[in-house]
Scaffold this motif. Structure first.
Motif, PDB file in Angstrom:
ATOM      1  N   ARG A 182      -1.803   1.445   7.042  1.00 42.49           N
ATOM      2  CA  ARG A 182      -2.120   2.330   5.922  1.00 42.49           C
ATOM      3  C   ARG A 182      -3.398   3.093   6.225  1.00 42.49           C
ATOM      4  NH1 ARG A 182       2.820   2.069   5.261  1.00 42.49           N
ATOM      5  NH2 ARG A 182       3.653   0.686   3.701  1.00 42.49           N
ATOM      6  N   VAL A 223      -9.917   6.783   5.516  1.00 38.08           N
ATOM      7  CA  VAL A 223     -10.394   8.156   5.403  1.00 38.08           C
ATOM      8  C   VAL A 223     -11.848   8.211   5.847  1.00 38.08           C
ATOM      9  CG1 VAL A 223     -10.773  10.100   3.838  1.00 38.08           C
ATOM     10  CG2 VAL A 223      -8.838   8.581   3.472  1.00 38.08           C
ATOM     11  N   THR A 237      -7.976  11.502   8.271  1.00 37.15           N
ATOM     12  CA  THR A 237      -7.250  10.332   7.789  1.00 37.15           C
ATOM     13  C   THR A 237      -6.556   9.702   8.987  1.00 37.15           C
ATOM     14  OG1 THR A 237      -5.323  11.671   7.207  1.00 37.15           O
ATOM     15  CG2 THR A 237      -6.897  11.230   5.459  1.00 37.15           C
ATOM     16  N   ALA A 282       0.831  -1.202   0.000  1.00 35.10           N
ATOM     17  CA  ALA A 282       0.000   0.000   0.000  1.00 35.10           C
ATOM     18  C   ALA A 282       0.867   1.253   0.000  1.00 35.10           C
ATOM     19  CB  ALA A 282      -0.914   0.000   1.219  1.00 35.10           C
ATOM     20  N   LYS A 328       1.308   5.343   1.025  1.00 38.11           N
ATOM     21  CA  LYS A 328       0.833   6.375   1.942  1.00 38.11           C
ATOM     22  C   LYS A 328       0.677   7.651   1.127  1.00 38.11           C
ATOM     23  CE  LYS A 328       2.697   4.639   6.231  1.00 38.11           C
ATOM     24  NZ  LYS A 328       3.504   4.876   7.411  1.00 38.11           N
ATOM     25  N   ARG A 329      -0.567   8.047   0.907  1.00 34.10           N
ATOM     26  CA  ARG A 329      -0.833   9.239   0.111  1.00 34.10           C
ATOM     27  C   ARG A 329      -2.248   9.714   0.394  1.00 34.10           C
ATOM     28  NH1 ARG A 329      -4.299   7.904  -3.939  1.00 34.10           N
ATOM     29  NH2 ARG A 329      -4.417   5.726  -4.499  1.00 34.10           N
ATOM     30  N   THR A 330      -2.571  10.880  -0.116  1.00 29.67           N
ATOM     31  CA  THR A 330      -3.938  11.372  -0.018  1.00 29.67           C
ATOM     32  C   THR A 330      -4.736  10.727  -1.141  1.00 29.67           C
ATOM     33  OG1 THR A 330      -3.148  13.470   0.854  1.00 29.67           O
ATOM     34  CG2 THR A 330      -5.389  13.423  -0.029  1.00 29.67           C
ATOM     35  N   PRO A 331      -5.827  10.045  -0.818  1.00 29.02           N
ATOM     36  CA  PRO A 331      -6.596   9.366  -1.863  1.00 29.02           C
ATOM     37  C   PRO A 331      -7.180  10.350  -2.875  1.00 29.02           C
ATOM     38  CG  PRO A 331      -7.522   8.944   0.326  1.00 29.02           C
ATOM     39  CD  PRO A 331      -6.387   9.877   0.499  1.00 29.02           C
ATOM     40  N   GLN A 332      -7.185   9.953  -4.128  1.00 28.69           N
ATOM     41  CA  GLN A 332      -7.716  10.798  -5.198  1.00 28.69           C
ATOM     42  C   GLN A 332      -9.178  11.162  -4.957  1.00 28.69           C
ATOM     43  OE1 GLN A 332      -6.024  12.194  -7.846  1.00 28.69           O
ATOM     44  NE2 GLN A 332      -4.287  11.492  -6.657  1.00 28.69           N
ATOM     45  N   GLU A 333      -9.934  10.257  -4.340  1.00 26.91           N
ATOM     46  CA  GLU A 333     -11.342  10.537  -4.066  1.00 26.91           C
ATOM     47  C   GLU A 333     -11.489  11.725  -3.119  1.00 26.91           C
ATOM     48  OE1 GLU A 333      -9.810   7.651  -3.808  1.00 26.91           O
ATOM     49  OE2 GLU A 333     -10.948   6.128  -4.898  1.00 26.91           O
TER      50      GLU A 333
END
Length: 96
Positions: free
Chosen positions: A52, A55, A40, A11, A13-18
């Motif tokens: 991971r 949100v 988050t 996985a 670690k990032r800000t989800p596109q949604e």
């Protein structure tokens, strides 16, 4: 399905596109309920992908009448054809 440790290592670690899209829609669309807040968090060892993100979103109440009810969307399908067509026509009128 892979074991939890393998899923965690795969996985990102990032800000989800949604979430990014919903933030954008909040500022640029009058047809989307406004995003009131989000959080988050990292999943614990019992999560599907430990370590991971998860949100949580909170948005404003959507105005209008719900075609479903507390038991699900079946209320919409219980309407007669004319009533369902009227609801569909309202969406077309509003969003075109």
């Amino acid at each position: 399905m892979d074991d939890a440790q393998t899923r965690a290592s795969q996985a990102m670690k990032r800000t989800p596109q949604e979430l990014i899209a919903y933030q954008d829609l909040t500022w640029n669309s009058s047809n989307t309920p406004k995003l009131l807040g989000y959080k988050t968090t990292a999943q614990d060892n019992l999560g599907l992908v430990p370590g991971r993100f998860a949100v949580w979103l909170v948005w404003e109440i959507v105005p209008g009448r719900s075609p479903g009810n507390k038991n699900g969307p079946d209320a919409f399908w219980a309407l007669d054809d004319g009533e369902r067509d009227g609801i569909r026509a309202s969406f077309v009128e509003t969003f075109t």
